[in-house]
Structure formats: structure tokens, C-alpha cells
Scaffold this active site. Structure first.
Site, PDB file in Angstrom:
ATOM      1  N   LYS A  23       0.902  -1.208  -0.012  1.00  0.00           N
ATOM      2  CA  LYS A  23      -0.067  -0.004  -0.005  1.00  0.00           C
ATOM      3  C   LYS A  23       0.781   1.275  -0.030  1.00  0.00           C
ATOM      4  O   LYS A  23       0.678   1.979  -0.704  1.00  0.00           O
ATOM      5  CB  LYS A  23      -1.035   0.129   1.142  1.00  0.00           C
ATOM      6  CG  LYS A  23      -2.145  -0.993   0.938  1.00  0.00           C
ATOM      7  CD  LYS A  23      -2.876  -1.208   2.450  1.00  0.00           C
ATOM      8  CE  LYS A  23      -3.774  -2.434   2.222  1.00  0.00           C
ATOM      9  NZ  LYS A  23      -4.308  -2.875   3.602  1.00  0.00           N
ATOM     10  N   GLN A  67      -4.210  -1.412   9.544  1.00  0.00           N
ATOM     11  CA  GLN A  67      -4.059  -2.620   9.108  1.00  0.00           C
ATOM     12  C   GLN A  67      -4.906  -3.560   9.990  1.00  0.00           C
ATOM     13  O   GLN A  67      -4.381  -3.714  11.190  1.00  0.00           O
ATOM     14  CB  GLN A  67      -2.573  -3.199   8.827  1.00  0.00           C
ATOM     15  CG  GLN A  67      -2.619  -4.469   8.038  1.00  0.00           C
ATOM     16  CD  GLN A  67      -3.046  -4.289   6.455  1.00  0.00           C
ATOM     17  OE1 GLN A  67      -2.975  -3.415   5.903  1.00  0.00           O
ATOM     18  NE2 GLN A  67      -3.797  -5.743   6.245  1.00  0.00           N
ATOM     19  N   ASP A  90     -10.948   3.351   4.623  1.00  0.00           N
ATOM     20  CA  ASP A  90     -11.306   1.747   4.529  1.00  0.00           C
ATOM     21  C   ASP A  90     -12.898   1.502   4.336  1.00  0.00           C
ATOM     22  O   ASP A  90     -13.292   0.425   4.278  1.00  0.00           O
ATOM     23  CB  ASP A  90     -10.416   1.147   5.494  1.00  0.00           C
ATOM     24  CG  ASP A  90      -9.510   0.132   4.968  1.00  0.00           C
ATOM     25  OD1 ASP A  90      -9.523  -0.112   3.756  1.00  0.00           O
ATOM     26  OD2 ASP A  90      -8.734  -0.074   5.813  1.00  0.00           O
TER      27      ASP A  90
END
Ligand code: NDP
Length: 260
Positions: A23, A67, A90
Site C-alpha cells: 500500500k 491494518q 477503508d
């Protein structure tokens, strides 16, 4: 204006380290500002909450990603809820989930968003199709089912308590596997001509002693039956990163008052 993404990694899970590296690298390649904040697994959760508060107030940062999974002593929902809604790229905060359910503008969770882009780019209409999603997690299965439903598919969600998974899968024109079990969907569970999206990322020992990535679908078997299938690696994973970057650009544009 330069889009900025901050990624928070807690613990030493090797898979999470790879995802975070990919990422951050993708952001760097695209000219984004990107930051990685890594912490040992035994860090006090309050230190991570403090970092999120700092990033919430940082004008260089438009998107914040934590994460997952987090170590057991973390309250994942509380930590995700600490991210400012306008930086929740997200799309895991409750407000975002609610907006997604209601079909209102929101940050769409990146993995299902990527799957929807596959359908769009491949010209696959979902209206009236039988869609089966195997997996009901908050980050993949549930939002995937919602997006398919909004697109006009008739959706069945299967999970670990589903009786006769094969019978459900065999009805699917669109089959999404988000289980986390290597090669669990075998060729005889796929309707001929079905479109198969394999979300799973599983590590198995390879012949050369290194681990290799496989999906939740037995790819070799599925190839002979499915009309179209996404490979692992190289399918849903890179699309997830692409949609993360798209959401970050959207967040940056909104922060700058630009319609996007
Ligand atoms: P979770 O472990 O959170 O969810 C797995 C789901 O699969 C659960 O709903 C579970 O059911 C269901 N399941 C487990 N066993 C069975 C079974 N025997 N039969 C039917 N259903 C079953 O995983 P995630 O949703 O987070 O991830 C799924 C996979 O996708 C993983 O391999 C993960 O690595 C991968 N992934 C890939 C991404 C990408 O970018 N490509 C991004 C995110 C995830 P129940 O709810 O009943 O327990």
C-alpha cells in the site's frame, strides 16, 4: 494538493507487513504523500489512539488506514471509530457502513469496491443475477453482499453454519469467495459459466521451500468451469490497493472542496 495516506500497523504479522508495504509503495509510485506508523504487538493501545488523534488533525493526511487484524488486547471497533469519518478511506466506521446500507455516498470498503470495478470494467451486468457470497465478515462479505444487492443481484450470503454450501454455490451466476480457506471452492461447486471472484489470500508451503499464495478457489479446476475468474495473486489484491488510492483521492478532493 497532494493526497496523503497514513497506514498504521500493529504487530509483526508477516502478511500484514506485506500488505502495508504494498500500500505504501503504491502511494509512493502515484506521487501521494504516505506515512507508515508501525508499533510492536505489546504497545499500549492508548499510544495508537493518540497517533490517530494526531493524524486526524494533520492536514497532510486525507486517509487513515489501520491494518487488520489487530492484536487481541485491542478493541478494533473502538480504534476504527477513532478515525475521523472524512478520513475513513477503508470505510469500516459505523457511519460509513450505515451509509453503504442506505445507498448514500460513502467510502466503499476497498476489497468489495474492487470486485464491483471488475464487473463494471468487464461489462458484466448484475441485474437479476443469482449472487452467492461465501463469508460474512464486516470488511469483505457483508459490504460485498450489500453492493451486489444494490446492483440488482439476488444475493445469498453463506458462512460457517451454512448447510450444503455446494448447493448454494451451484446456483450462483456470480460467486464471491471470501473465506480464508485455501482452495475450498472446488470445480464441482461452480455453475458452468459463472463469474468467480476469489478474495482469499492464503499462504501454503511451496515446492521451493518458500510460501506461495493461493486463493479460496481451486483455480485450476475452476478455470475449466467458470466463465471468468480472478486469479490469486494478481486479481482482487491489486484492485483493493487501487480502490484504497481512489478513496484517498476522493478524501483529498473533499478536503480541498473539489467535486470528485
Ligand atoms: P474472516 O475470517 O473475517 O471471515 C471469513 C468468513 O468465512 C466468515 O464469515 C466465516 O463464517 C466464513 N467461513 C469460514 N469457514 C467456512 C466454511 N467452512 N464454510 C463457509 N463459510 C466459512 O475473513 P475476511 O473476510 O477478513 O477475509 C477472507 C479472506 O479474504 C482471507 O483469505 C483474507 O486474507 C482475504 N482478504 C483479501 C483481501 C484482498 O485484498 N484480496 C482483503 C481482505 C481479506 P463465520 O462468520 O460463520 O465464522
Amino acid at each position: 494538493m497532494r493526497p496523503g495516506l497514513a497506514v498504521i500497523l500493529v504487530g509483526e504479522d508477516p502478511a500484514s507487513q506485506v500488505y502495508v508495504r504494498n500500500k505504501v509503495n503504491a502511494c509512493a509510485q502515484a506521487g501521494f504523500h504516505s506515512e507508515k506508523h508501525a508499533y510492536p504487538a505489546d504497545i499500549e493501545p492508548s499510544a495508537v489512539f493518540d497517533k490517530i488523534a494526531e493524524l486526524n488533525a494533520d492536514p497532510k493526511i486525507h486517509g487513515i488506514l489501520v491494518q487488520l487484524p489487530l492484536p487481541r488486547n485491542f478493541d478494533t471497533e473502538a480504534l476504527l471509530d477513532a478515525i475521523a469519518p472524512e478520513k475513513d478511506v477503508d470505510g469500516f466506521r459505523a457511519e460509513n457502513v450505515g451509509a453503504l446500507v442506505q445507498g448514500q455516498p460513502c467510502f466503499i470498503p476497498c476489497t468489495p469496491y474492487g470486485a464491483m470495478k471488475f464487473f463494471e470494467e468487464a461489462g458484466i451486468s448484475l441485474k437479476g443475477k443469482e449472487a452467492v457470497v461465501v463469508g460474512r465478515s464486516n470488511i469483505v462479505g457483508k459490504p460485498m453482499a450489500m453492493l451486489l444487492m444494490h446492483a440488482g443481484a439476488t444475493v445469498t450470503v453463506c458462512h460457517s453454519q451454512t448447510r450444503d454450501l455446494k448447493a448454494h454455490c451451484l446456483r450462483a451466476d456470480i460467486l464471491v469467495a471470501a473465506i480464508g480457506r485455501p482452495k475450498m471452492i472446488t470445480g464441482d461447486m461452480i455453475k458452468p459459466g459463472a463469474v468467480v471472484i476469489d478474495v482469499g489470500i492464503n499462504r501454503l508451503p511451496g515446492d521451493d521451500g518458500k510460501s506461495k499464495l493461493v486463493g479460496d478457489v481451486a483455480y485450476g479446476e475452476a478455470l475449466g468451469v467458470a466463465g471468468a475468474i480472478t486469479p490469486v495473486p494478481g486479481g482482487v489484491g491489486p484492485m483493493t490497493i487501487t480502490m484504497l488510492m481512489k478513496n484517498t483521492v476522493t478524501a483529498a478532493c473533499r478536503a480541498a472542496g473539489i467535486e470528485y
